[in-house]
Design an enzyme around this catalytic site. Structure first.
Site, mmCIF file in Angstrom:
data_model
loop_
_atom_site.group_PDB
_atom_site.id
_atom_site.type_symbol
_atom_site.label_atom_id
_atom_site.label_comp_id
_atom_site.label_asym_id
_atom_site.label_seq_id
_atom_site.Cartn_x
_atom_site.Cartn_y
_atom_site.Cartn_z
ATOM 1 N N ARG A 1 5.343 -4.319 -8.622
ATOM 2 C CA ARG A 1 4.031 -4.937 -8.877
ATOM 3 C C ARG A 1 3.123 -4.062 -9.728
ATOM 4 O O ARG A 1 2.212 -4.563 -10.388
ATOM 5 C CB ARG A 1 3.348 -5.325 -7.564
ATOM 6 C CG ARG A 1 4.001 -6.531 -6.896
ATOM 7 C CD ARG A 1 3.246 -6.933 -5.650
ATOM 8 N NE ARG A 1 3.161 -5.836 -4.715
ATOM 9 C CZ ARG A 1 3.742 -5.805 -3.525
ATOM 10 N NH1 ARG A 1 4.440 -6.832 -3.106
ATOM 11 N NH2 ARG A 1 3.601 -4.759 -2.754
ATOM 12 N N GLU B 1 9.558 5.608 5.942
ATOM 13 C CA GLU B 1 9.511 5.699 7.398
ATOM 14 C C GLU B 1 10.916 5.775 7.985
ATOM 15 O O GLU B 1 11.186 6.547 8.899
ATOM 16 C CB GLU B 1 8.756 4.500 7.972
ATOM 17 C CG GLU B 1 8.494 4.631 9.454
ATOM 18 C CD GLU B 1 7.618 3.528 9.992
ATOM 19 O OE1 GLU B 1 7.441 3.485 11.220
ATOM 20 O OE2 GLU B 1 7.116 2.713 9.194
#
Length: 178
Positions: free
Chosen positions: A66, A103
C-alpha cells in the site's frame, strides 16, 4: 471541504474501522474510502508532501504494497522518481535485502542495488506505521545505498504499537495518529 481540498480531520473521518479483521480483537483501519474519493486522496498526498517542493526530493520510496499508492502519487506531485521496496523475491535485478522480525516469524524486503544514487534526497512513504519493523528495514536498505532520508512519512500511525521508537534517528511524520 471544498471541491479541491480536505483537511486531515476530514481524511481521518473517512477511514473506516473494521472490527475483528483479519483476526478477532483487531480494529483494522480501512483506507479504501480515502483512496476512492479523489478529493480525500489528493488532499492526503498534498498533506504528506506539503513541506517539500519539486526539486527538493530526488525520489520517493514506497514500501510494498500500500505504500506504493502514496509514494507513486507523491513522486508524481514532487516531479521525482518512484522507487519500490518489495518483498524478497519480487524484484528482477540484483538486490540488497533486509530481514526484520514479526510477532510470529520474520520477513525480508529488498531494493535494487542501483535504485537510487548515493547522496540522493529521499522521502520514504507507507500507509501505516504499526510496529515499525518494515519501515526500519526499508530505512536500513536506503542507508546501505548511501542516500539522505529526508523523512519517513505515513498516512496513519497506531501509536500504541510504538513503531516510532524503532525509527529513532529518522525524521518521522504521520498525518493521523491513533
Amino acid at each position: 471541504m471544498t471541491k479541491e481540498t480536505a483537511t486531515v480531520e476530514q481524511i481521518a473521518e473517512a477511514i473506516r474501522n473494521v472490527p475483528d479483521f483479519p483476526l478477532s480483537g483487531i480494529q483494522f483501519k480501512d483506507i479504501t474510502p480515502v483512496l476512492a474519493d479523489p478529493v480525500l486522496f489528493g488532499s492526503s498526498i498534498d498533506h504528506l508532501t506539503g513541506q517539500f517542493q519539486p526539486g527538493s526530493v530526488d525520489a520517493v520510496v514506497g514500501i510494498d504494497a500500500r505504500g506504493f499508492i502514496f509514494a507513486a502519487a507523491a513522486a508524481y506531485k514532487l516531479k521525482c522518481g518512484f522507487v519500490p521496496v518489495r518483498k524478497k523475491g519480487k524484484l528482477p535485478f540484483r538486490t540488497y535485502e533486509q530481514s526484520y522480525d514479526l510477532e510470529y516469524g520474520s520477513n525480508t524486503v529488498a531494493i535494487h542495488i542501483d535504485a537510487i544514487k548515493p547522496g540522493s534526497r529521499v522521502l520514504l512513504a507507507d500507509d501505516l506505521l504499526a510496529t515499525g519493523g518494515t519501515a526500519l528495514a526499508a530505512a536500513n536498505l536506503l542507508q546501505r545505498l548511501g542516500v539522505e532520508i529526508l523523512e519517513v512519512t505515513f498516512l496513519l500511525e497506531l501509536s500504541f504499537l510504538k513503531g516510532r521508537e524503532k525509527l529513532k534517528g529518522f525524521p518521522v511524520r504521520s498525518l493521523i495518529v491513533y
